[in-house]
Design a protein around this motif. Sequence first.
Motif, PDB file in Angstrom:
ATOM      1  N   GLU A  95       5.445  12.404   4.345  1.00  0.00           N
ATOM      2  CA  GLU A  95       4.486  13.075   4.019  1.00  0.00           C
ATOM      3  C   GLU A  95       4.194  13.040   2.575  1.00  0.00           C
ATOM      4  N   LYS A  96       3.161  13.262   1.900  1.00  0.00           N
ATOM      5  CA  LYS A  96       2.953  13.140   0.430  1.00  0.00           C
ATOM      6  C   LYS A  96       3.880  14.065  -0.209  1.00  0.00           C
ATOM      7  N   GLU A  97       4.218  13.784  -1.247  1.00  0.00           N
ATOM      8  CA  GLU A  97       5.186  14.655  -2.049  1.00  0.00           C
ATOM      9  C   GLU A  97       4.383  15.817  -2.868  1.00  0.00           C
ATOM     10  N   HIS A  98       4.996  16.799  -3.145  1.00  0.00           N
ATOM     11  CA  HIS A  98       4.526  17.996  -3.684  1.00  0.00           C
ATOM     12  C   HIS A  98       4.189  17.470  -5.345  1.00  0.00           C
ATOM     13  N   LYS A  99       3.163  17.507  -5.778  1.00  0.00           N
ATOM     14  CA  LYS A  99       2.767  17.055  -7.273  1.00  0.00           C
ATOM     15  C   LYS A  99       1.790  18.247  -7.853  1.00  0.00           C
ATOM     16  N   GLU A 100       2.508  18.865  -8.973  1.00  0.00           N
ATOM     17  CA  GLU A 100       1.427  19.782  -9.684  1.00  0.00           C
ATOM     18  C   GLU A 100       0.507  19.119 -10.704  1.00  0.00           C
TER      19      GLU A 100
ATOM     20  N   MET B 123      -3.616   6.280 -18.013  1.00  0.00           N
ATOM     21  CA  MET B 123      -4.707   5.410 -17.785  1.00  0.00           C
ATOM     22  C   MET B 123      -4.542   3.866 -18.387  1.00  0.00           C
ATOM     23  N   ASP B 124      -3.608   3.813 -19.149  1.00  0.00           N
ATOM     24  CA  ASP B 124      -3.273   2.280 -19.796  1.00  0.00           C
ATOM     25  C   ASP B 124      -1.568   2.105 -19.382  1.00  0.00           C
ATOM     26  N   GLY B 125      -1.262   0.842 -19.364  1.00  0.00           N
ATOM     27  CA  GLY B 125       0.107   0.646 -19.437  1.00  0.00           C
ATOM     28  C   GLY B 125       1.065   0.959 -18.142  1.00  0.00           C
ATOM     29  N   GLU B 126       1.853   1.838 -18.123  1.00  0.00           N
ATOM     30  CA  GLU B 126       2.762   2.158 -16.981  1.00  0.00           C
ATOM     31  C   GLU B 126       2.274   2.263 -15.818  1.00  0.00           C
ATOM     32  N   GLY B 127       2.686   1.636 -14.693  1.00  0.00           N
ATOM     33  CA  GLY B 127       2.253   1.903 -13.490  1.00  0.00           C
ATOM     34  C   GLY B 127       1.254   1.206 -12.697  1.00  0.00           C
ATOM     35  N   TRP B 128       0.525   0.393 -13.665  1.00  0.00           N
ATOM     36  CA  TRP B 128      -0.634  -0.509 -13.063  1.00  0.00           C
ATOM     37  C   TRP B 128      -0.220  -1.865 -12.517  1.00  0.00           C
ATOM     38  N   HIS B 129      -0.537  -2.215 -11.388  1.00  0.00           N
ATOM     39  CA  HIS B 129      -0.230  -3.639 -11.329  1.00  0.00           C
ATOM     40  C   HIS B 129      -1.462  -4.060 -10.066  1.00  0.00           C
ATOM     41  N   SER B 130      -1.513  -5.458 -10.288  1.00  0.00           N
ATOM     42  CA  SER B 130      -2.402  -5.986  -9.051  1.00  0.00           C
ATOM     43  C   SER B 130      -1.890  -5.893  -7.600  1.00  0.00           C
ATOM     44  N   PRO B 131      -2.686  -5.486  -6.560  1.00  0.00           N
ATOM     45  CA  PRO B 131      -2.096  -5.288  -5.380  1.00  0.00           C
ATOM     46  C   PRO B 131      -1.963  -6.762  -4.619  1.00  0.00           C
ATOM     47  N   PRO B 132      -1.123  -6.961  -3.918  1.00  0.00           N
ATOM     48  CA  PRO B 132      -1.044  -8.251  -2.965  1.00  0.00           C
ATOM     49  C   PRO B 132      -2.417  -8.667  -2.544  1.00  0.00           C
TER      50      PRO B 132
ATOM     51  N   ILE C  37      -0.640   3.900  -7.840  1.00  0.00           N
ATOM     52  CA  ILE C  37      -0.377   4.853  -6.859  1.00  0.00           C
ATOM     53  C   ILE C  37      -0.155   6.171  -7.327  1.00  0.00           C
ATOM     54  N   LEU C  38      -0.903   7.083  -6.768  1.00  0.00           N
ATOM     55  CA  LEU C  38      -0.569   8.565  -7.247  1.00  0.00           C
ATOM     56  C   LEU C  38       0.079   9.485  -6.346  1.00  0.00           C
ATOM     57  N   ALA C  39      -0.031   9.097  -5.223  1.00  0.00           N
ATOM     58  CA  ALA C  39       0.760   9.793  -4.086  1.00  0.00           C
ATOM     59  C   ALA C  39       1.077   9.333  -2.799  1.00  0.00           C
ATOM     60  N   GLY C  40       2.096   9.463  -2.117  1.00  0.00           N
ATOM     61  CA  GLY C  40       1.935   9.001  -0.714  1.00  0.00           C
ATOM     62  C   GLY C  40       3.052   7.888  -0.481  1.00  0.00           C
ATOM     63  N   GLY C  41       3.374   7.693   0.694  1.00  0.00           N
ATOM     64  CA  GLY C  41       4.237   6.560   1.024  1.00  0.00           C
ATOM     65  C   GLY C  41       3.542   5.886   2.202  1.00  0.00           C
ATOM     66  N   PHE C  42       3.339   4.551   1.949  1.00  0.00           N
ATOM     67  CA  PHE C  42       2.303   3.675   3.074  1.00  0.00           C
ATOM     68  C   PHE C  42       3.039   2.507   3.454  1.00  0.00           C
ATOM     69  N   ASP C  43       3.307   2.426   4.900  1.00  0.00           N
ATOM     70  CA  ASP C  43       3.877   1.453   5.334  1.00  0.00           C
ATOM     71  C   ASP C  43       2.922   0.389   6.426  1.00  0.00           C
ATOM     72  N   ALA C  44       2.406  -0.432   5.827  1.00  0.00           N
ATOM     73  CA  ALA C  44       1.325  -1.214   6.857  1.00  0.00           C
ATOM     74  C   ALA C  44       1.915  -1.829   7.822  1.00  0.00           C
ATOM     75  N   ASP C  45       3.285  -2.334   7.725  1.00  0.00           N
ATOM     76  CA  ASP C  45       4.030  -3.089   8.844  1.00  0.00           C
ATOM     77  C   ASP C  45       4.234  -2.302  10.006  1.00  0.00           C
ATOM     78  N   HIS C  46       4.379  -0.691   9.799  1.00  0.00           N
ATOM     79  CA  HIS C  46       4.634  -0.049  10.817  1.00  0.00           C
ATOM     80  C   HIS C  46       3.361   1.027  11.279  1.00  0.00           C
ATOM     81  N   MET C  47       2.313   0.724  10.458  1.00  0.00           N
ATOM     82  CA  MET C  47       1.180   1.459  10.646  1.00  0.00           C
ATOM     83  C   MET C  47       1.536   2.971  10.368  1.00  0.00           C
ATOM     84  N   MET C  48       1.996   3.618   9.205  1.00  0.00           N
ATOM     85  CA  MET C  48       2.610   4.808   9.219  1.00  0.00           C
ATOM     86  C   MET C  48       1.973   5.250   7.701  1.00  0.00           C
ATOM     87  N   GLY C  49       1.995   6.378   7.563  1.00  0.00           N
ATOM     88  CA  GLY C  49       1.785   6.977   6.285  1.00  0.00           C
ATOM     89  C   GLY C  49       0.541   7.124   5.522  1.00  0.00           C
ATOM     90  N   SER C  50       0.209   7.472   4.352  1.00  0.00           N
ATOM     91  CA  SER C  50      -0.902   7.588   3.586  1.00  0.00           C
ATOM     92  C   SER C  50      -0.592   7.290   2.150  1.00  0.00           C
TER      93      SER C  50
END
Length: 130
Positions: free
Chosen positions: A4-9, A15-24, A34-47
């Motif tokens: 499940e998505k983690e708790h984040k206050e 908006m610049d620099g760290e954490g930005w990358h081109s998706p495959p 990515i702001l939150a969540g675990g997404f596993d397209a191979d197993h069709m799970m998560g968000s």
Amino acid sequence: MPSEKEHKEFHSVAMDGEGWHSPPGYPPDIEQKILAGGFDADHMMGSRTRLLRFKPGAHTTVAFVHDYWEEVYLISGDLIVDGGDGQHPATFLSHTYACRPPGIYHGPFRSETGCLLLEFHYYASPVAPW
């Protein structure tokens, strides 16, 4: 395995620099954070919740289709859907929204001025806990 998505206050999002990358499969002038969540397209799970930004002039070349739900909110800038099958391009501006079920073709996309999108991706319809 995604959870499940983690708790984040409330916290600042760089908006610049760290954490930005081109998706495959995307060109380098389109980036995600990515702001939150675990997404596993191979197993069709998560968000996941992500920001996606197009730099001015950025574009994709083919339509997308995927096996998960996608909700998209255009925060700022312009997003042009080039369409296919002889459709005319459609331009969308800030404060527009799309909700796509699995299996819907969409795009290709481009942006003249650049844009920022907030996206939600998930495999099952979200169920309210109340």
